[in-house]
Design a protein around this motif. Structure first.
Motif: not given
Length: 123
Positions: A1-14
């Motif tokens: 298992m990896a730790c993924i940092l997700l940066a996404e400004d779309d409130e529905n997509l994130r």
């Protein structure tokens, strides 16, 4: 298992992307922009960065540069709806694993994540 940092400004997509990555067996730290995501990199526990290219405040290119300064060799996957920006990202940020153009299939994201993590493990 990896730790993924997700940066996404779309409130529905994130949350949708985060849930999909979690279902694939990963831990996900999700943020709405680069400025909020940046402190999470400082701990050094992040194995992969997935970032939207175009976000308010700190964009994905800036976030990737800061992240790779703190964690050399960190794999980066960009997601974007802007193909011209994607070309710039490929030219200006070293170590980009993949650029996915929106809309993309979730299988494409999971495949890109798996490939980036395999490449990281091999190096």
């Amino acid at each position: 298992m990896a730790c993924i940092l997700l940066a996404e400004d779309d409130e529905n997509l994130r949350p949708f992307l985060a849930r999909s990555l979690e279902n694939a067996g990963h831990e996900v730290l999700a943020f709405s922009d680069g400025e909020d995501a940046l402190p999470a990199i400082g701990g050094g526990q992040v194995d992969l960065l997935i970032s939207d290219l175009v976000m308010p405040g700190m964009n994905g290119i800036e976030l990737a540069r800061h992240a790779r300064e703190k964690i050399p060799g960190l794999p980066v996957i960009f997601i974007t709806g802007f193909s011209a920006v994607a070309l710039e990202a490929m030219e200006t940020v070293a170590g980009i694993s993949k650029v996915l153009s929106k809309p993309f299939h979730l299988n494409s994201l999971v495949e890109a994540v798996n490939a980036a993590l395999m490449d990281k493990a091999a190096s």
